[in-house]
Motif scaffolding. Sequence first.
Motif, mmCIF file in Angstrom:
data_model
loop_
_atom_site.group_PDB
_atom_site.id
_atom_site.type_symbol
_atom_site.label_atom_id
_atom_site.label_comp_id
_atom_site.label_asym_id
_atom_site.label_seq_id
_atom_site.Cartn_x
_atom_site.Cartn_y
_atom_site.Cartn_z
ATOM 1 N N ALA A 22 -14.079 0.108 -14.613
ATOM 2 C CA ALA A 22 -14.105 -1.156 -15.365
ATOM 3 C C ALA A 22 -14.166 -2.371 -14.438
ATOM 4 N N GLU A 23 -14.616 -2.153 -13.206
ATOM 5 C CA GLU A 23 -14.731 -3.259 -12.243
ATOM 6 C C GLU A 23 -13.391 -3.939 -12.016
ATOM 7 N N GLY A 24 -12.350 -3.166 -11.783
ATOM 8 C CA GLY A 24 -11.021 -3.716 -11.563
ATOM 9 C C GLY A 24 -10.363 -3.128 -10.336
ATOM 10 N N TRP A 25 -9.134 -3.517 -10.115
ATOM 11 C CA TRP A 25 -8.373 -3.082 -8.957
ATOM 12 C C TRP A 25 -7.411 -1.969 -9.352
ATOM 13 N N ARG A 26 -7.179 -1.031 -8.455
ATOM 14 C CA ARG A 26 -6.129 -0.034 -8.632
ATOM 15 C C ARG A 26 -5.261 -0.071 -7.370
ATOM 16 N N THR A 27 -4.035 0.377 -7.515
ATOM 17 C CA THR A 27 -3.068 0.308 -6.424
ATOM 18 C C THR A 27 -2.845 1.682 -5.818
ATOM 19 N N LEU A 28 -2.691 1.717 -4.502
ATOM 20 C CA LEU A 28 -2.362 2.955 -3.790
ATOM 21 C C LEU A 28 -0.884 2.969 -3.417
ATOM 22 N N PHE A 29 -0.305 4.158 -3.498
ATOM 23 C CA PHE A 29 1.076 4.383 -3.082
ATOM 24 C C PHE A 29 1.090 5.600 -2.164
ATOM 25 N N VAL A 30 2.229 5.840 -1.542
ATOM 26 C CA VAL A 30 2.395 6.974 -0.639
ATOM 27 C C VAL A 30 3.662 7.728 -1.045
ATOM 28 N N GLU A 31 3.736 9.004 -0.680
ATOM 29 C CA GLU A 31 4.954 9.769 -0.943
ATOM 30 C C GLU A 31 5.813 9.762 0.306
ATOM 31 N N LYS A 32 7.059 9.385 0.144
ATOM 32 C CA LYS A 32 7.996 9.353 1.271
ATOM 33 C C LYS A 32 9.333 9.891 0.781
ATOM 34 N N ASP A 33 9.806 10.943 1.425
ATOM 35 C CA ASP A 33 11.078 11.568 1.050
ATOM 36 C C ASP A 33 11.105 11.938 -0.430
ATOM 37 N N GLY A 34 9.981 12.442 -0.936
ATOM 38 C CA GLY A 34 9.893 12.893 -2.322
ATOM 39 C C GLY A 34 9.753 11.788 -3.350
ATOM 40 N N MET A 35 9.611 10.554 -2.905
ATOM 41 C CA MET A 35 9.469 9.409 -3.808
ATOM 42 C C MET A 35 8.083 8.793 -3.653
ATOM 43 N N ILE A 36 7.563 8.232 -4.727
ATOM 44 C CA ILE A 36 6.295 7.507 -4.679
ATOM 45 C C ILE A 36 6.644 6.038 -4.436
ATOM 46 N N VAL A 37 6.225 5.530 -3.276
ATOM 47 C CA VAL A 37 6.607 4.181 -2.854
ATOM 48 C C VAL A 37 5.400 3.431 -2.289
ATOM 49 N N ARG A 38 5.585 2.154 -2.075
ATOM 50 C CA ARG A 38 4.559 1.358 -1.403
ATOM 51 C C ARG A 38 4.561 1.682 0.082
ATOM 52 N N TYR A 39 3.459 1.373 0.725
ATOM 53 C CA TYR A 39 3.389 1.556 2.180
ATOM 54 C C TYR A 39 4.296 0.555 2.871
ATOM 55 N N GLU A 40 4.837 0.978 4.031
ATOM 56 C CA GLU A 40 5.726 0.100 4.782
ATOM 57 C C GLU A 40 4.962 -0.936 5.598
ATOM 58 N N ASN A 41 3.764 -0.549 6.088
ATOM 59 C CA ASN A 41 3.000 -1.475 6.920
ATOM 60 C C ASN A 41 1.509 -1.148 6.843
ATOM 61 N N GLU A 42 0.689 -2.056 7.332
ATOM 62 C CA GLU A 42 -0.766 -1.886 7.270
ATOM 63 C C GLU A 42 -1.242 -0.715 8.124
ATOM 64 N N CYS A 43 -0.584 -0.467 9.242
ATOM 65 C CA CYS A 43 -0.973 0.636 10.122
ATOM 66 C C CYS A 43 -0.838 1.968 9.388
ATOM 67 N N GLY A 44 0.220 2.143 8.632
ATOM 68 C CA GLY A 44 0.418 3.365 7.869
ATOM 69 C C GLY A 44 -0.489 3.458 6.655
ATOM 70 N N ALA A 45 -0.893 2.303 6.126
ATOM 71 C CA ALA A 45 -1.718 2.274 4.920
ATOM 72 C C ALA A 45 -3.186 2.581 5.199
ATOM 73 N N ALA A 46 -3.671 2.253 6.376
ATOM 74 C CA ALA A 46 -5.093 2.458 6.689
ATOM 75 C C ALA A 46 -5.523 3.917 6.526
ATOM 76 N N PRO A 47 -4.745 4.897 7.021
ATOM 77 C CA PRO A 47 -5.143 6.296 6.790
ATOM 78 C C PRO A 47 -5.148 6.658 5.307
ATOM 79 N N GLY A 48 -4.239 6.053 4.520
ATOM 80 C CA GLY A 48 -4.211 6.305 3.085
ATOM 81 C C GLY A 48 -5.479 5.845 2.395
ATOM 82 N N VAL A 49 -6.007 4.712 2.827
ATOM 83 C CA VAL A 49 -7.275 4.222 2.276
ATOM 84 C C VAL A 49 -8.384 5.217 2.580
ATOM 85 N N ARG A 50 -8.400 5.751 3.812
ATOM 86 C CA ARG A 50 -9.431 6.733 4.185
ATOM 87 C C ARG A 50 -9.283 8.027 3.383
ATOM 88 N N ILE A 51 -8.050 8.482 3.152
ATOM 89 C CA ILE A 51 -7.832 9.687 2.343
ATOM 90 C C ILE A 51 -8.357 9.463 0.932
#
Length: 133
Positions: A22-51
């Motif tokens: 629908a030409e909109g934005w979606r949000t990415l999260f990561v799993e940390k210690d069994g929880m779905i959370v936001r990324y802590e920093n941009e360095c950690g988020a970049a591989p998530g974007v590639r995945i």
Amino acid sequence: MVRYEMVPDCDGVSVRIFDAPAEGWRTLFVEKDGMIVRYENECGAAPGVRIYESSDKTGVFEAELDVYLEAAATGRTLGACGLPSFVRFGEADHFVYATFTLAERFVRQSKQHIIGYKNGDPIYSAGWDTVAA
């Protein structure tokens, strides 16, 4: 390449992907210690974007598009036609969760790892039973 933005704040980094049907934005999260959370920093988020970018999303895109089409055809809201959902991509060392709006039937029957939310309660896809989470 998917278009994305990373917005840092005091609690971490919001990672937003622009590739929704629908030409909109979606949000990415990561799993940390069994929880779905936001990324802590941009360095950690970049591989998530590639995945996320390299994952096969065809089935969930089509399922989300069906929700949009139902909403348009019936005049009902997206929330009345689908559930806010997290779809999991990636491998055990880095699971990425992306937000989608999916029909409850799709969530329940999918072999992918999906968590939909109905009235605040989680609904897990069939994939959670067939593959170790």
